[in-house]
Scaffold this motif. Structure first.
Motif, PDB file in Angstrom:
ATOM      1  N   THR A  15       0.826  -1.204   0.000  1.00  0.00           N
ATOM      2  CA  THR A  15       0.000   0.000   0.000  1.00  0.00           C
ATOM      3  C   THR A  15       0.865   1.261   0.000  1.00  0.00           C
ATOM      4  O   THR A  15       0.594   2.206  -0.746  1.00  0.00           O
ATOM      5  CB  THR A  15      -0.936   0.005   1.227  1.00  0.00           C
ATOM      6  OG1 THR A  15      -1.655  -1.234   1.257  1.00  0.00           O
ATOM      7  CG2 THR A  15      -1.911   1.146   1.173  1.00  0.00           C
ATOM      8  N   HIS A  24      -2.546   2.291  -8.039  1.00  0.00           N
ATOM      9  CA  HIS A  24      -3.511   1.676  -7.136  1.00  0.00           C
ATOM     10  C   HIS A  24      -2.821   0.509  -6.443  1.00  0.00           C
ATOM     11  O   HIS A  24      -1.964  -0.157  -7.016  1.00  0.00           O
ATOM     12  CB  HIS A  24      -4.737   1.192  -7.920  1.00  0.00           C
ATOM     13  CG  HIS A  24      -5.904   0.877  -7.035  1.00  0.00           C
ATOM     14  ND1 HIS A  24      -6.092  -0.373  -6.502  1.00  0.00           N
ATOM     15  CD2 HIS A  24      -6.918   1.656  -6.582  1.00  0.00           C
ATOM     16  CE1 HIS A  24      -7.195  -0.359  -5.749  1.00  0.00           C
ATOM     17  NE2 HIS A  24      -7.714   0.864  -5.797  1.00  0.00           N
ATOM     18  N   ARG A  25      -3.204   0.256  -5.212  1.00  0.00           N
ATOM     19  CA  ARG A  25      -2.530  -0.811  -4.449  1.00  0.00           C
ATOM     20  C   ARG A  25      -2.717  -2.182  -5.072  1.00  0.00           C
ATOM     21  O   ARG A  25      -1.837  -3.044  -4.986  1.00  0.00           O
ATOM     22  CB  ARG A  25      -2.995  -0.801  -2.994  1.00  0.00           C
ATOM     23  CG  ARG A  25      -4.480  -0.963  -2.825  1.00  0.00           C
ATOM     24  CD  ARG A  25      -4.916  -0.671  -1.397  1.00  0.00           C
ATOM     25  NE  ARG A  25      -4.537  -1.708  -0.479  1.00  0.00           N
ATOM     26  CZ  ARG A  25      -5.346  -2.683  -0.083  1.00  0.00           C
ATOM     27  NH1 ARG A  25      -6.586  -2.719  -0.513  1.00  0.00           N
ATOM     28  NH2 ARG A  25      -4.932  -3.594   0.751  1.00  0.00           N
ATOM     29  N   SER A  26      -3.853  -2.408  -5.770  1.00  0.00           N
ATOM     30  CA  SER A  26      -4.071  -3.712  -6.394  1.00  0.00           C
ATOM     31  C   SER A  26      -3.064  -3.966  -7.518  1.00  0.00           C
ATOM     32  O   SER A  26      -2.705  -5.107  -7.787  1.00  0.00           O
ATOM     33  CB  SER A  26      -5.491  -3.835  -6.921  1.00  0.00           C
ATOM     34  OG  SER A  26      -5.715  -2.926  -7.969  1.00  0.00           O
ATOM     35  N   THR A  27      -2.603  -2.892  -8.173  1.00  0.00           N
ATOM     36  CA  THR A  27      -1.588  -3.033  -9.225  1.00  0.00           C
ATOM     37  C   THR A  27      -0.293  -3.570  -8.644  1.00  0.00           C
ATOM     38  O   THR A  27       0.337  -4.464  -9.214  1.00  0.00           O
ATOM     39  CB  THR A  27      -1.338  -1.669  -9.895  1.00  0.00           C
ATOM     40  OG1 THR A  27      -2.576  -1.134 -10.333  1.00  0.00           O
ATOM     41  CG2 THR A  27      -0.386  -1.801 -11.059  1.00  0.00           C
ATOM     42  N   PHE A  29       0.028  -5.236  -5.721  1.00  0.00           N
ATOM     43  CA  PHE A  29      -0.205  -6.606  -5.258  1.00  0.00           C
ATOM     44  C   PHE A  29      -0.143  -7.594  -6.424  1.00  0.00           C
ATOM     45  O   PHE A  29       0.432  -8.674  -6.299  1.00  0.00           O
ATOM     46  CB  PHE A  29      -1.572  -6.720  -4.557  1.00  0.00           C
ATOM     47  CG  PHE A  29      -1.555  -6.272  -3.132  1.00  0.00           C
ATOM     48  CD1 PHE A  29      -0.809  -6.946  -2.182  1.00  0.00           C
ATOM     49  CD2 PHE A  29      -2.289  -5.160  -2.728  1.00  0.00           C
ATOM     50  CE1 PHE A  29      -0.791  -6.541  -0.858  1.00  0.00           C
ATOM     51  CE2 PHE A  29      -2.282  -4.745  -1.404  1.00  0.00           C
ATOM     52  CZ  PHE A  29      -1.528  -5.434  -0.466  1.00  0.00           C
ATOM     53  N   ARG A  30      -0.739  -7.208  -7.568  1.00  0.00           N
ATOM     54  CA  ARG A  30      -0.730  -8.081  -8.749  1.00  0.00           C
ATOM     55  C   ARG A  30       0.700  -8.278  -9.252  1.00  0.00           C
ATOM     56  O   ARG A  30       1.116  -9.382  -9.591  1.00  0.00           O
ATOM     57  CB  ARG A  30      -1.594  -7.456  -9.842  1.00  0.00           C
ATOM     58  CG  ARG A  30      -1.865  -8.389 -10.996  1.00  0.00           C
ATOM     59  CD  ARG A  30      -2.718  -7.762 -12.083  1.00  0.00           C
ATOM     60  NE  ARG A  30      -3.762  -6.888 -11.601  1.00  0.00           N
ATOM     61  CZ  ARG A  30      -3.832  -5.586 -11.857  1.00  0.00           C
ATOM     62  NH1 ARG A  30      -2.915  -5.001 -12.589  1.00  0.00           N
ATOM     63  NH2 ARG A  30      -4.829  -4.866 -11.393  1.00  0.00           N
ATOM     64  N   LYS A  33       2.569 -10.613  -6.888  1.00  0.00           N
ATOM     65  CA  LYS A  33       2.110 -12.004  -6.954  1.00  0.00           C
ATOM     66  C   LYS A  33       2.543 -12.680  -8.260  1.00  0.00           C
ATOM     67  O   LYS A  33       2.998 -13.818  -8.252  1.00  0.00           O
ATOM     68  CB  LYS A  33       0.587 -12.040  -6.833  1.00  0.00           C
ATOM     69  CG  LYS A  33       0.037 -13.451  -6.765  1.00  0.00           C
ATOM     70  CD  LYS A  33      -1.455 -13.430  -6.570  1.00  0.00           C
ATOM     71  CE  LYS A  33      -1.989 -14.859  -6.511  1.00  0.00           C
ATOM     72  NZ  LYS A  33      -3.444 -14.893  -6.434  1.00  0.00           N
TER      73      LYS A  33
END
Length: 173
Positions: A15, A24-27, A29-30, A33
C-alpha cells in the motif's frame, strides 16, 4: 520494478509502495504475486527481484504474440492484407470460421506497424495507408459543430425581439 524491489526489501507494505508510485494498491499486489521468484528447494531465496520479475513479464508477453509464434496464422493474415482485406474483416472472418487461433484486429494493426510489418511494408495495404499509426485520441476529427453564420449574435432582429410566435424558447412544448 527496481523501486518496488528496493522498497520491498526495506520492509515497506504494498500500500505504501503504491502511494509512492502513484498507482492503485491492487496493481502493486498483482505485480508482486505474478512476478515473485519461488524456489522450492531454497525457500530463503524466494521473493521479489526486479531482474527476475522483468524476465517473467517479458516471457509472458512473448507467449501472447500470436502472429510471432504461429507462422501459418501470420502468413494467412499477411496474404489477406495484401489482397485488400482490412484487419477488422480478417479478425471477423477468423472468428466466423471458428479458427483455432483467433487474433483481434488490434493485434493485426500492431503487427502491421511493428518492425516485421514495416519490413514488408504492410501499411501500404491497410485502409488508411499511413506509414505510422496515429495516436488513439487523434483519430477522430473535432471540427466546429456549427458554422460561424449560425452564431446567436447574427440572428435576425425579428427573432431577437421575440415578438413573433415560434421565436421563444420552449415554444414547441
Amino acid at each position: 520494478r527496481r523501486k518496488i524491489a528496493r522498497w520491498r526489501a526495506a520492509g515497506l507494505s504494498a500500500t505504501v509502495i503504491a502511494e509512492k508510485l502513484g498507482r492503485h494498491r491492487s496493481t502493486i499486489f498483482r505485480e508482486l504475486k505474478r512476478n515473485a521468484f519461488e524456489d522450492p528447494q531454497m525457500p530463503d531465496l524466494s521473493g521479489y527481484y526486479c531482474v527476475t520479475a522483468n524476465e517473467m513479464a517479458r516471457e509472458r508477453r512473448a507467449k501472447l504474440r500470436k502472429l510471432a509464434r504461429f507462422v501459418h496464422v501470420r502468413q494467412a493474415v499477411i496474404e489477406r492484407i495484401m489482397h485488400g482485406w482490412s484487419p477488422q474483416q480478417i479478425a471477423g472472418r477468423m472468428r466466423l470460421e471458428r479458427h483455432p487461433i483467433c487474433v483481434s484486429y488490434e493485434t493485426i494493426y500492431k503487427f502491421a506497424y511493428s518492425a516485421d510489418g514495416q519490413a514488408i511494408k504492410l501499411w501500404r495495404h491497410l485502409p488508411e495507408r499511413r506509414a505510422r499509426r496515429r495516436p488513439r485520441h487523434a483519430r477522430r476529427r473535432h471540427g466546429r459543430r456549427f458554422s460561424p453564420e449560425l452564431n446567436i449574435l447574427h440572428r435576425p432582429d425579428t427573432v431577437a425581439e421575440r415578438k413573433q410566435f415560434g421565436h421563444w424558447e420552449c415554444d414547441l412544448i
